[in-house]
Enzyme design. Structure first.
Site, PDB file in Angstrom:
ATOM      1  N   ASP A   1       0.649  -1.331  -0.425  1.00  0.00           N
ATOM      2  CA  ASP A   1       0.270   0.167  -0.104  1.00  0.00           C
ATOM      3  C   ASP A   1       0.300   1.307  -0.066  1.00  0.00           C
ATOM      4  O   ASP A   1       0.412   2.158   0.250  1.00  0.00           O
ATOM      5  CB  ASP A   1      -1.152  -0.002   1.744  1.00  0.00           C
ATOM      6  CG  ASP A   1      -1.670  -0.978   1.458  1.00  0.00           C
ATOM      7  OD1 ASP A   1      -2.446  -2.060   0.494  1.00  0.00           O
ATOM      8  OD2 ASP A   1      -3.014  -1.143   2.417  1.00  0.00           O
TER       9      ASP A   1
ATOM     10  N   LYS B   1      -7.455  -4.925  -2.662  1.00  0.00           N
ATOM     11  CA  LYS B   1      -7.861  -5.467  -1.388  1.00  0.00           C
ATOM     12  C   LYS B   1      -9.149  -4.653  -1.543  1.00  0.00           C
ATOM     13  O   LYS B   1      -8.811  -2.704  -1.295  1.00  0.00           O
ATOM     14  CB  LYS B   1      -7.371  -5.605  -0.464  1.00  0.00           C
ATOM     15  CG  LYS B   1      -6.636  -4.753  -0.085  1.00  0.00           C
ATOM     16  CD  LYS B   1      -6.083  -5.293   0.751  1.00  0.00           C
ATOM     17  CE  LYS B   1      -3.845  -4.347   1.295  1.00  0.00           C
ATOM     18  NZ  LYS B   1      -4.810  -3.428   1.926  1.00  0.00           N
TER      19      LYS B   1
ATOM     20  N   CYS C   1      -1.955  -2.780   7.949  1.00  0.00           N
ATOM     21  CA  CYS C   1      -2.097  -3.896   6.896  1.00  0.00           C
ATOM     22  C   CYS C   1      -0.802  -4.384   7.080  1.00  0.00           C
ATOM     23  O   CYS C   1      -0.529  -5.913   6.779  1.00  0.00           O
ATOM     24  CB  CYS C   1      -2.077  -3.390   5.233  1.00  0.00           C
ATOM     25  SG  CYS C   1      -4.125  -2.822   5.363  1.00  0.00           S
TER      26      CYS C   1
END
Ligand SMILES: [Zn+2]
Length: 196
Positions: free
Chosen positions: A14, A101, A149
């Site tokens: 990310d 996601k 995450c």
């Protein structure tokens, strides 16, 4: 220094504008500072025949994951907007797999799975299959954010019996509560992950 070979995957979590750019809607303090060291790792991993995999948080404009729709987070990483793009400084290896996601309105933090916020049911992403298919035994993690995450992905990888290494200089934490980032690293180490 982390060693890379063909049984290793470097997972870049990310590194997107909303997290890594000071103008991003869910900016992680110091997020832009990790990019230089992540880029070096990407170069070393590619040269050594390791697989480089990227993930992106990838949400629709409305999702129960967002505060305005009943969730906990400010709107972020809305698909196909500036906020969801990789930070421009990030080295992106051509043809490398990218796992997105949340596109169906799911939430959850691990790159291995997403969660339907209404039913609570979890679904696997393509990540585990991708790793098994390439006979990868070891996952090296860097990116954002340490306490969400990165942490959940590392813990899932350990549960799935991959070796896990987290690059300390390649991660930064949200720290909603002071110390969340440090506690996340401790939890990863306690579960058997290595901190490099
Ligand atoms: Zn999200």
């Amino acid at each position: 220094m982390t060693k890379y070979d063909s049984s290793t995957a470097l997972l870049v979590v990310d590194v997107q504008n909303d997290f890594a750019d000071p103008a991003g809607s869910l900016y992680v303090a110091g997020g832009e500072e990790v990019i230089a060291s992540i880029n070096e790792e990407i170069a070393r991993a590619s040269e050594s025949g390791a697989t480089v995999i990227y993930s992106q948080d990838w949400h629709p404009a409305s999702t129960p994951h967002f505060q305005k729709d009943g969730g906990v987070w400010p709107a972020h990483c809305v698909m196909n907007t500036w906020g969801s793009e990789f930070h421009t400084s990030l080295r992106v290896v051509e043809g490398a797999p990218t796992i997105r996601k949340g596109s169906g309105g799911e939430d959850g933090y691990s790159v291995f799975s997403v969660r339907d916020p209404r039913s609570g049911a979890s679904f696997a992403t393509e990540l585990e299959g991708l790793l098994r298919e390439r006979a990868i035994a070891r996952v090296v993690l860097a990116g954002l954010a340490t306490d969400y995450c990165v942490k959940e992905t590392a813990l899932d990888a350990l549960r799935l019996e991959f070796e896990v290494e987290v690059l300390r200089r390649g991660v930064r934490a949200v720290n909603l509560q002071p110390g969340d980032g440090d506690r996340a690293l401790e939890a990863i180490a306690a579960a058997g992950g290595r901190l490099e």
